[in-house]
Write a protein that holds these residues in place. Structure first.
Motif, PDB file in Angstrom:
ATOM      1  N   ILE A 213      78.205 139.758  -2.397  1.00  0.00           N
ATOM      2  CA  ILE A 213      76.783 140.041  -2.158  1.00  0.00           C
ATOM      3  C   ILE A 213      76.087 140.407  -3.461  1.00  0.00           C
ATOM      4  CG2 ILE A 213      75.217 141.748  -1.131  1.00  0.00           C
ATOM      5  CD1 ILE A 213      77.129 141.761   1.327  1.00  0.00           C
ATOM      6  N   ARG A 214      76.738 141.242  -4.248  1.00  0.00           N
ATOM      7  CA  ARG A 214      76.137 141.653  -5.531  1.00  0.00           C
ATOM      8  C   ARG A 214      75.879 140.426  -6.408  1.00  0.00           C
ATOM      9  NH1 ARG A 214      80.407 146.061  -5.460  1.00  0.00           N
ATOM     10  NH2 ARG A 214      79.324 147.914  -4.693  1.00  0.00           N
ATOM     11  N   ASP A 215      76.844 139.529  -6.477  1.00  0.00           N
ATOM     12  CA  ASP A 215      76.677 138.322  -7.291  1.00  0.00           C
ATOM     13  C   ASP A 215      75.550 137.446  -6.766  1.00  0.00           C
ATOM     14  OD1 ASP A 215      78.610 138.923  -9.131  1.00  0.00           O
ATOM     15  OD2 ASP A 215      80.199 137.769  -8.170  1.00  0.00           O
ATOM     16  N   GLN A 216      75.480 137.290  -5.435  1.00  0.00           N
ATOM     17  CA  GLN A 216      74.456 136.432  -4.845  1.00  0.00           C
ATOM     18  C   GLN A 216      73.049 136.979  -5.081  1.00  0.00           C
ATOM     19  OE1 GLN A 216      75.437 135.079  -0.714  1.00  0.00           O
ATOM     20  NE2 GLN A 216      77.435 135.983  -1.185  1.00  0.00           N
ATOM     21  N   LEU A 217      72.911 138.292  -4.994  1.00  0.00           N
ATOM     22  CA  LEU A 217      71.591 138.886  -5.181  1.00  0.00           C
ATOM     23  C   LEU A 217      71.097 138.746  -6.622  1.00  0.00           C
ATOM     24  CD1 LEU A 217      71.888 142.140  -3.014  1.00  0.00           C
ATOM     25  CD2 LEU A 217      70.645 140.040  -2.467  1.00  0.00           C
TER      26      LEU A 217
END
Length: 385
Positions: A213-217
């Protein structure tokens, strides 16, 4: 022009002669042992077995039932007399037929509790005559043919597993069961035996999702409010322990530059994060703003009132049911909410009035059946909640 044509003809002749020397046709696998593959996800982590599946009956149809374990599949180590397999380096069973059986893991895992890095491994089994323990071997060499080139020094991991008797299986098969978010059980079964082992992700599967999630955001996904709101909501629902980060994501979904949007979804998510942090008064204030927002649907507000009701906050729930009816007076769900509220407060006559009004507004069939049952309960002077 003639010279150019000559060069083209010469080049074509060379290509054709080279192709004739190297070209091969595709034929069925040796022994008709078809290639097989099966995969299983454990959250974001994936395990894949790739093998040639041999059957109990041989290619000529002869039944080898009772002659698999200890005969076709030898006990202990075997001198294959080819490649690296010899009297000084006997080798285990290739756990399939033809080429290496290969298992691949997308993420670091644990096999029966023992760590194994992500990667592609040749899979071998040391089959013991004593059924107490078989040795499962994960070799760093995944590209060899069978066990002919197996070397013990290339082992990445060895674990033991107990074989079990199993209902008859004609084909050598790999399968997965006991499937959880972060683990599963892998099983080889053939003829009357099976051997199973547990695969689990080395890292908490929720933390793997959180890292994703952190990477996608940080990418294109983060250029709209929905992913920020969904991420914050997921953290609260799954108790991932990063509430400060979740609060920042919730705030970004509301007021982030270029992406923020104030609506029921973003505001209610922020309220949920605050509530999880123990900041109840702040959560209540934001939630009041959420239900007053023009984007809040009758079902949104009704669901919030039901949550309050479930938490034992009767008066607060009743007030929200009434607010919903003021904002959306002609919807079945708001009338059903008022019916719940009055029934909860013991005013069954009023509750009956709103149940009948909700029925008149044609609710979905499942809700209709519930409300019809509510009429019967209220007629007996009982709360239908």
């Amino acid at each position: 022009m003639k010279q150019s044509c000559f060069r083209i003809s010469l080049l074509l002749a060379f290509v054709l002669s080279t192709d004739l020397l190297t070209a091969q046709i595709t034929l069925p696998p040796s022994g008709d042992n078809q290639h097989s593959e099966v995969s299983q996800w454990m959250g974001l982590a994936k395990a894949t077995f790739s093998w040639n599946s041999v059957d109990v009956h041989d290619p000529n149809g002869a039944d080898r039932h009772g002659h698999i374990w200890g005969e076709l599949v030898p006990y202990g180590l075997t001198n294959e007399g080819f490649g690296e397999s010899n009297k000084d380096n006997p080798t285990p069973w290739r756990a399939g037929s033809n080429e290496n059986t290969v298992v691949e893991f997308s993420h670091d895992v644990k096999i029966n509790g023992q760590p194994l890095p992500a990667g592609r491994y040749g899979f071998f089994i040391l089959v013991d005559k004593d059924p107490e323990d078989w040795t499962l071997i994960f070799s760093k060499n995944a590209n060899s043919w069978g066990a002919y080139f197996y070397k013990k020094e290339e082992d990445a991991l060895r674990v033991t597993a107990k074989p079990q008797t199993h209902p008859y299986s004609e084909w050598l098969t790999y399968e997965f069961d006991d499937r959880e978010l972060g683990s599963c059980t892998a099983r080889l079964r053939w003829e009357d035996k099976a051997v199973a082992f547990k695969i689990e992700t080395a890292q908490d599967p929720k933390q793997l999702y959180l890292a994703g999630i952190r990477d996608q955001l940080r990418g294109a996904t983060g250029f709209s409010w929905q992913p920020w709101q969904q991420a914050a909501d997921w953290c609260v629902t799954n108790k991932t322990g990063n509430l400060e980060e979740a609060l920042a994501w919730a705030e970004n979904s509301i007021s982030g530059v270029f992406v923020g949007k104030k609506n029921f979804a973003t505001l209610s998510t922020k309220a949920n994060v605050l509530r999880a942090m123990g900041r109840t008064a702040d959560a209540q204030k934001i939630m009041q703003e959420a239900i007053a927002d023009a984007s809040a649907t009758a079902m949104d507000i009704h669901t919030y009132a039901r949550a309050l009701q479930g938490a034992g906050k009767k008066q607060e729930a009743f007030d929200v049911f009434k607010l919903n009816a003021e904002k959306h007076p002609n919807e079945w769900v708001t009338n059903a909410g008022l019916a719940r509220g009055y029934s909860m407060m013991g005013d069954y006559k009023k509750a009956m009035q709103y149940v009948k009004e909700a029925l008149r507004l044609n609710p979905p069939e499942q809700n209709k059946q519930f409300l019809e049952k509510a009429v019967e309960i209220l007629a007996q002077g009982k709360d239908f909640n």
